[in-house]
Design a protein around this motif. Structure first.
Motif, PDB file in Angstrom:
ATOM      1  N   ALA A 164       0.867  -1.185   0.000  1.00  0.00           N
ATOM      2  CA  ALA A 164       0.000   0.000   0.000  1.00  0.00           C
ATOM      3  C   ALA A 164       0.899   1.228   0.000  1.00  0.00           C
ATOM      4  O   ALA A 164       1.948   1.245   0.650  1.00  0.00           O
ATOM      5  CB  ALA A 164      -0.906   0.003   1.221  1.00  0.00           C
ATOM      6  N   ILE A 165       0.501   2.244  -0.745  1.00  0.00           N
ATOM      7  CA  ILE A 165       1.226   3.514  -0.766  1.00  0.00           C
ATOM      8  C   ILE A 165       0.229   4.607  -0.403  1.00  0.00           C
ATOM      9  O   ILE A 165      -0.776   4.783  -1.088  1.00  0.00           O
ATOM     10  CB  ILE A 165       1.857   3.793  -2.143  1.00  0.00           C
ATOM     11  CG1 ILE A 165       2.726   2.616  -2.604  1.00  0.00           C
ATOM     12  CG2 ILE A 165       2.685   5.075  -2.106  1.00  0.00           C
ATOM     13  CD1 ILE A 165       3.327   2.787  -3.988  1.00  0.00           C
ATOM     14  N   HIS A 166       0.513   5.325   0.687  1.00  0.00           N
ATOM     15  CA  HIS A 166      -0.399   6.366   1.163  1.00  0.00           C
ATOM     16  C   HIS A 166       0.364   7.654   1.468  1.00  0.00           C
ATOM     17  O   HIS A 166       1.519   7.616   1.915  1.00  0.00           O
ATOM     18  CB  HIS A 166      -1.103   5.916   2.453  1.00  0.00           C
ATOM     19  CG  HIS A 166      -2.072   4.793   2.272  1.00  0.00           C
ATOM     20  ND1 HIS A 166      -1.736   3.480   2.498  1.00  0.00           N
ATOM     21  CD2 HIS A 166      -3.375   4.788   1.891  1.00  0.00           C
ATOM     22  CE1 HIS A 166      -2.781   2.714   2.268  1.00  0.00           C
ATOM     23  NE2 HIS A 166      -3.795   3.488   1.898  1.00  0.00           N
ATOM     24  N   SER A 167      -0.294   8.758   1.224  1.00  0.00           N
ATOM     25  CA  SER A 167       0.193  10.040   1.737  1.00  0.00           C
ATOM     26  C   SER A 167      -0.262  10.138   3.180  1.00  0.00           C
ATOM     27  O   SER A 167      -1.457  10.011   3.479  1.00  0.00           O
ATOM     28  CB  SER A 167      -0.381  11.202   0.919  1.00  0.00           C
ATOM     29  OG  SER A 167       0.028  11.114  -0.428  1.00  0.00           O
ATOM     30  N   GLN A 168       0.698  10.355   4.072  1.00  0.00           N
ATOM     31  CA  GLN A 168       0.359  10.294   5.497  1.00  0.00           C
ATOM     32  C   GLN A 168       1.234  11.262   6.290  1.00  0.00           C
ATOM     33  O   GLN A 168       2.453  11.116   6.329  1.00  0.00           O
ATOM     34  CB  GLN A 168       0.562   8.859   5.992  1.00  0.00           C
ATOM     35  CG  GLN A 168       0.159   8.604   7.421  1.00  0.00           C
ATOM     36  CD  GLN A 168       0.257   7.123   7.766  1.00  0.00           C
ATOM     37  OE1 GLN A 168      -0.309   6.262   7.088  1.00  0.00           O
ATOM     38  NE2 GLN A 168       0.991   6.820   8.809  1.00  0.00           N
ATOM     39  N   LYS A 169       0.626  12.289   6.889  1.00  0.00           N
ATOM     40  CA  LYS A 169       1.315  13.245   7.753  1.00  0.00           C
ATOM     41  C   LYS A 169       2.535  13.866   7.070  1.00  0.00           C
ATOM     42  O   LYS A 169       3.615  13.957   7.641  1.00  0.00           O
ATOM     43  CB  LYS A 169       1.734  12.581   9.064  1.00  0.00           C
ATOM     44  CG  LYS A 169       0.564  12.100   9.913  1.00  0.00           C
ATOM     45  CD  LYS A 169       1.038  11.450  11.199  1.00  0.00           C
ATOM     46  CE  LYS A 169      -0.142  10.984  12.038  1.00  0.00           C
ATOM     47  NZ  LYS A 169       0.292  10.324  13.293  1.00  0.00           N
ATOM     48  N   GLY A 170       2.348  14.257   5.826  1.00  0.00           N
ATOM     49  CA  GLY A 170       3.407  14.932   5.092  1.00  0.00           C
ATOM     50  C   GLY A 170       4.450  14.012   4.493  1.00  0.00           C
ATOM     51  O   GLY A 170       5.440  14.483   3.909  1.00  0.00           O
ATOM     52  N   ASN A 171       4.266  12.712   4.603  1.00  0.00           N
ATOM     53  CA  ASN A 171       5.186  11.739   4.025  1.00  0.00           C
ATOM     54  C   ASN A 171       4.443  10.802   3.078  1.00  0.00           C
ATOM     55  O   ASN A 171       3.209  10.742   3.084  1.00  0.00           O
ATOM     56  CB  ASN A 171       5.862  10.910   5.121  1.00  0.00           C
ATOM     57  CG  ASN A 171       6.743  11.749   6.013  1.00  0.00           C
ATOM     58  OD1 ASN A 171       7.639  12.439   5.535  1.00  0.00           O
ATOM     59  ND2 ASN A 171       6.484  11.705   7.325  1.00  0.00           N
ATOM     60  N   ILE A 172       5.204  10.053   2.300  1.00  0.00           N
ATOM     61  CA  ILE A 172       4.655   8.965   1.501  1.00  0.00           C
ATOM     62  C   ILE A 172       5.087   7.672   2.168  1.00  0.00           C
ATOM     63  O   ILE A 172       6.283   7.408   2.322  1.00  0.00           O
ATOM     64  CB  ILE A 172       5.160   9.016   0.042  1.00  0.00           C
ATOM     65  CG1 ILE A 172       4.635  10.276  -0.649  1.00  0.00           C
ATOM     66  CG2 ILE A 172       4.717   7.769  -0.717  1.00  0.00           C
ATOM     67  CD1 ILE A 172       5.186  10.477  -2.046  1.00  0.00           C
TER      68      ILE A 172
END
Length: 702
Positions: free
Chosen positions: A108-116
């Motif tokens: 899974a690849i997610h944008s999360q809290k300013g990170n990938i």
């Protein structure tokens, strides 16, 4: 003077670093769009990981190399990023929120809290996610607000190498073997790492590294040490090694009097040998076996069944994680039979008798990798047996290394075919991914087209077939167009107009090839032995089903193999719904017409033309379409690297010449039966049938 030196340096640099194709689709060249680079750079400032397994470190290093090349900046790797933002986090988690919908190897690849964040349950999943992220950058996709969840549909995604210990490659058209057996284990060719990177980037996780026509030599300590060295290189890329084995090995290596799979000494020999292999290669993938096929030894030599042989090896593999892959490519030399039926008839009584560790590997069609075949009747007819797919990536019957033939549509045509095994929607893809019958083991294998040529596959476009196989093994729902678009953007062109033209060429290439070689469901008319060029007149060979006349059945009345009950009842091997599709010559798709019907030369088809006129139209039109591909390619000259452009241009000229060869050979041969002129506006070939036959004789002298 200084300016002249700069110009000279630039000239030398451009020509020195011309694209030789060796990097395949892993080209991390600096993106030309400055704004695009800045956007990507702001999201990829650093890389961190929470588990330092060799595969995760491989993923981090690949990302670092990719970012530095594509974005032109140094990116640091650290064990823990802390509170920093704007970076990539590689995360292994057994039950975290990002991995809830993942299976083994999924990511899974997610944008999360300013990170990938690239999340997976396994290190291999992280590696596949890293390559997916790089693919997104290479193809110009946005990285903002990413939400990607991807699981492989097939568990074992394998390349079958038909490479021999002497450095040759059976049905290899890109030079000698990439495996340097004389140098191993002391020297590791850097290409092994490039090979591993390329496979991992498209999700391939297994490789059988020697020919299915196997030498027992590969099971000796001398060669196990060499194979171990290869396995050690492939392991950090999530790739497990398989070995093709010779069924007679207990006699040739062990000195036993028999290789009977029910003999206790033979079983002990295989048990001991399997343990020995695991001492060299702890994560050994398993055995691939070609038995009682084309002269290879097997259990039938001792009055035993394929299941007896396969289960003996499965017993030896039981203490370990590996499996046994048993090929279903078997047929007898029966001039009155139908090779179409033989694998089905030999294996059908054995359904339900194979050990769960066994996968029966079935070719996509019932004959032998023809450019277009009906799906194999075994698919959908063996509910109790693990069935795997065997495609051929190397273009044995598809122009080898001189014809541009994009194979994703051929793979898709088979995978999307409905077997109706459990009602509508029981596609071949669902059979081989295990979902139709809830099988745990699943396999898609492709006979590799790699070799020692600098660009790996000889024809630059043949790289696309390796790429397409891997992408479809991961996700068979992808379209041929989507896969072509990815490959083009990563290898040939960034310009949209150029990409569109190339994609059109690729999508049209297989129908064009079929038009001038095997239209309307004809098959197996290639040159004897080398399988190159046309030989429809071939009537004598080592066995009847190696001839051309066995398949096309041309006579004064018509053409085609009657499989609806005349010569053969092979159509009855399929479900009634499939029989309905192909059983009536008035309704049968023209693509499969002559596979199942002997059709009169004068029969009017759905196109409004007679069979003879339609054949001529397709042969002649195929040649013209190759010429149009040449024109299209010429228009792309300003957009394509010079070395690649000239390489493809030359091969297209060869393709035109050989398309004409196929056309003339077939129409001049079949006209001896039809006694009917070639229809207008097509001109009669300028050479005679005897002159065309001499071309085959010349080829045999090579």
């Amino acid at each position: 003077m200084f300016r002249k030196l700069i110009i000279l340096f630039l000239f030398i640099s451009v020509n020195t670093f011309a694209d030789d194709g060796s990097r395949l689709w892993l080209k991390y060249d600096l993106l030309k769009d400055v704004k695009q680079r800045e956007v990507y750079a702001s999201l990829t400032k650093h890389i961190s990981f929470n588990e330092d397994s060799p595969i995760v470190i491989t993923a981090a290093n690949e990302l670092q190399m990719g970012f530095e090349g594509l974005l032109g900046k140094k990116v640091l790797i650290s064990k823990n990023m802390g509170s920093k933002t704007g970076g990539i986090i590689l995360e292994i988690s057994a039950d975290g929120p990002n991995v809830q919908n993942l299976i083994e190897d999924g990511f899974a690849i997610h944008s999360q809290k300013g990170n990938i964040v690239i999340s997976a349950k396994t290190p291999s999943g992280v590696l596949y996610g890293a390559f997916e992220l790089l693919r997104n950058i290479q193809t110009g996709k946005s990285l903002n607000k990413l939400t990607i969840v991807s699981n492989p549909k097939v568990k074992i995604r394998m390349l079958n190498h038909w490479d021999n210990a002497n450095g040759t490659v059976e049905r290899g058209y890109a030079g000698s073997s990439m495996w340097k057996w004389t140098e191993l284990p002391f020297r590791i060719d850097p290409r092994y790492i490039q090979y591993a990177r390329a496979n991992a980037s498209i999700g391939i996780n297994a490789a059988s590294i020697n020919n299915v026509n196997a030498s027992s030599r590969f099971l000796t300590p001398e060669y196990l040490e060499k194979i171990k060295a290869v396995a050690d290189v492939l392991r950090p890329y999530g790739i497990r090694v398989f070995i093709s084995v010779n069924f007679r090995s207990p006699r040739t290596l062990g000195g036993l009097k028999t290789s009977d799979p029910l003999d206790p000494e033979v079983r002990k020999w295989w048990n001991d040998k399997t343990k020995e292999i695991h001492e060299y290669i702890p994560d050994f993938g398993g055995f691939l076996v070609k038995a009682n096929s084309e002269g290879e030894p097997g259990p039938q030599d001792y009055g035993r069944t394929h299941a007896d042989g396969a289960n003996m090896l499965a017993e030896a593999m039981r203490p370990f994680k590996g499996i046994v892959i048993w090929r279903a490519f078997v047929y007898n030399a029966d001039p009155k039979g139908d090779r179409f039926k033989e694998a089905y008839e030999q294996f059908k009584p054995l359904d339900g008798t194979f050990d769960p560790k066994v996968i029966v590997q079935v070719k996509n069609g019932p004959i032998d990798f023809m450019p277009r075949e009906p799906f194999h009747p075994m698919f959908g007819a063996f509910p109790k047996t693990n069935l795997g797919m065997e495609f051929q990536i190397t273009q044995e019957y598809l122009g080898q290394s001189t014809h541009l033939t994009y194979l994703a549509p051929m793979f898709k045509e088979c995978l999307d075919s409905d077997t109706f095994a459990k009602g509508k929607g029981s596609t071949v893809a669902k059979v081989i991914d295990g979902s139709l019958e809830s099988h745990q083991n699943s396999l898609m294998a492709g006979v590799a087209n790699t070799g020692s040529d600098v660009n790996w596959t000889a024809h630059p476009f043949n790289q696309a077939n390796w790429y397409a196989f891997g992408r479809l093994a991961w996700d068979h729902s992808l379209t041929s167009e989507q896969i072509a678009s990815e490959w083009i953007a990563m290898t040939l062109a960034k310009n949209k107009t150029a990409q569109d033209k190339i994609r059109t060429m690729m999508m049209q290439s297989l129908p064009i090839y079929i038009s001038y070689t095997y239209p309307l469901g004809t098959a197996h008319m290639m040159g004897e032995g080398h399988h190159y060029g046309p030989e429809p007149w071939l009537a004598k060979s080592g066995r009847p089903d190696w001839t051309s006349v066995y398949y096309h059945r041309a006579d004064s009345v018509g053409l085609g193999f009657d499989r609806i009950g005349g010569i053969s009842n092979a159509l009855t091997l399929y479900k009634p719904e499939v029989q309905k599709l192909w059983g009536n010559p008035e309704q049968c798709s023209l693509d499969y017409l002559l596979w199942f019907h002997h059709v009169a030369w004068t029969k009017k088809l759905s196109t409004g033309r007679t069979l003879w006129n339609e054949l001529c139209f397709r042969y002649y039109d195929g040649v013209e379409q190759v010429k149009k591909m040449e024109t299209t390619w010429e228009s792309l000259k300003p957009k394509i690297d010079k070395e690649t452009f000239e390489n493809v241009k030359g091969r297209l000229k060869i393709q035109e010449k050989e398309a004409l060869w196929w056309r003339d050979a077939c129409v001049l041969y079949f006209i001896t039966y039809t006694k009917t002129p070639i229809p207008a506006p097509f001109l009669h070939p300028t050479r005679t049938l005897d002159e065309v036959k001499k071309l085959v004789e010349i080829y045999h002298l090579r």
